[in-house]
Design an enzyme around this catalytic site. Structure first.
Site: not given
Ligand code: UDP
Length: 321
Positions: A72, A75, A140, A144, A207
């Site tokens: 696991f 980063n 990233y 992987k 976002f």
């Molecule tokens: N997201 C958001 N605001 C935040 C963090 C995440 O709108 O402060 C959105 C992000 O754009 C994605 C979803 O939430 O669509 C999940 O994001 P997260 O970073 O939790 O996981 P990821 O999908 O990037 O692995």
């Protein structure tokens, strides 16, 4: 025989250790750079060290009778990987190669690898199967995928077998309430909403609202961390009884929820309203990432025990603590 859990003080590693203990002896290797001592289970043997350190690895493999490695330690922040690609290639690929070399030297031949939906990049279809072409769009995801390719090459020539689990969005906390999701800095949606609802953050940013989805926000597939941990154990047992060897599995619940839907469920569970602002898209976010989880259900008999509301309830319980 013991299982070596690299990254057992991290979010997903620590939950898997909790599920392993009682059934197997567990040795945890973690350098505590992103993991937390509080997440360590005292019933596991803990070794503080780097998985890229051959001296530490020689010690671990000599002193303990290791049957398999669950890996696991990595980063895992997409944005940081774009800014610091060498950190990602060095820690996620370079250190893993050292670990794999030491496994071969010491005759340890079973490996369960934490991979990611980020290996698919921006897929052309909304529902992703293991056959969907991989095309990672950030260091990233590439780091992987590189390890996945290394594993496949190794299995051709060494007495070595592996299972790759491509995680979708891990979330929630252990039902005991003892451990849960925590990162520093926190970037993940559900913990950020929880922290806002508890008054530790001024607001939560959504976002992007102009994606081609029903409500304009991104859709993801959220899976409870305990279900994710269980899948590792099923994979290990499947390798032991010859049911699986050198397979790649998607690991998600197979259902997509938008950012707005996640906020709604969090508000419902917490019984209060979040302070939300709508901002631009985050660079590199695909509109929709949802797993087809058919293969892992069929081959390993895995089924998720938690739906979205239960995932969020468990997270809320942990964050309240
Ligand atoms: N997201 C958001 N605001 C935040 C963090 C995440 O709108 O402060 C959105 C992000 O754009 C994605 C979803 O939430 O669509 C999940 O994001 P997260 O970073 O939790 O996981 P990821 O999908 O990037 O692995």
């Amino acid at each position: 025989m013991s299982i070596l859990v690299c990254g057992g003080a991290g979010y997903i590693g620590s939950h898997t250790v909790k599920e392993l203990i009682g059934k197997y002896e567990v040795v945890v290797l973690d350098n505590l750079t992103t993991g937390f001592p509080a997440l360590l289970d005292e019933r596991a043997i803990f070794i503080e060290g780097d998985l890229g350190d051959p001296v530490v690895l020689d010690r671990v493999f000599t002193e303990h009778n290791i049957d398999a490695v669950f890996h696991f330690a990595a980063n895992s922040l997409v944005g940081e990987s774009v800014q610091k690609p060498l950190k990602y290639y060095s820690n996620n690929v370079g250190a893993t190669v050292v670990l794999l070399q030491k496994m071969i030297e010491h005759g340890v031949g079973k490996f369960i690898f934490s991979s990611t939906a980020a290996t698919y990049g921006i897929p052309e279809t909304d529902i992703i199967t293991e056959e969907t072409p991989t095309n990672p769009i950030n260091p990233y995801g590439r780091s992987k995928l590189m390890v996945e390719q290394i594993l496949s090459d190794m299995a051709q020539v060494y007495d070595f077998q592996y299972t790759v689990l491509r995680y979708f969005n891990a979330a929630g906390a252990h039902p005991s309430g003892q451990i849960g999701e925590s990162h520093d800095p926190e970037t993940h949606l559900i913990p950020l909403i929880m922290e806002q609802l508890l008054g530790h953050r001024e607001k939560i940013s959504v976002f992007g609202t102009d994606y081609k989805t029903a409500d304009g926000t991104c859709i993801r597939d959220y899976i409870h961390v305990k279900d994710l941990a269980d899948a590792h154990i099923l994979a290990y047992e499947g390798m032991n009884n010859g049911k699986v060897s050198n397979e790649v599995f998607n690991l998600g619940n197979g259902e997509g929820y938008s950012v707005k839907e996640i906020i709604d469920v969090c508000e419902k569970v917490a019984g209060k309203k979040a302070v939300v602002e709508y901002t631009d898209r985050r660079h590199g976010d695909p509109a929709v990432l949802v797993a087809s989880a058919g293969k892992i259900r069929e081959v390993l008999g895995w089924t998720p025990g938690y739906d979205l509301e239960e995932i969020i309830k468990s997270a809320w319980k942990w964050h309240n603590k």
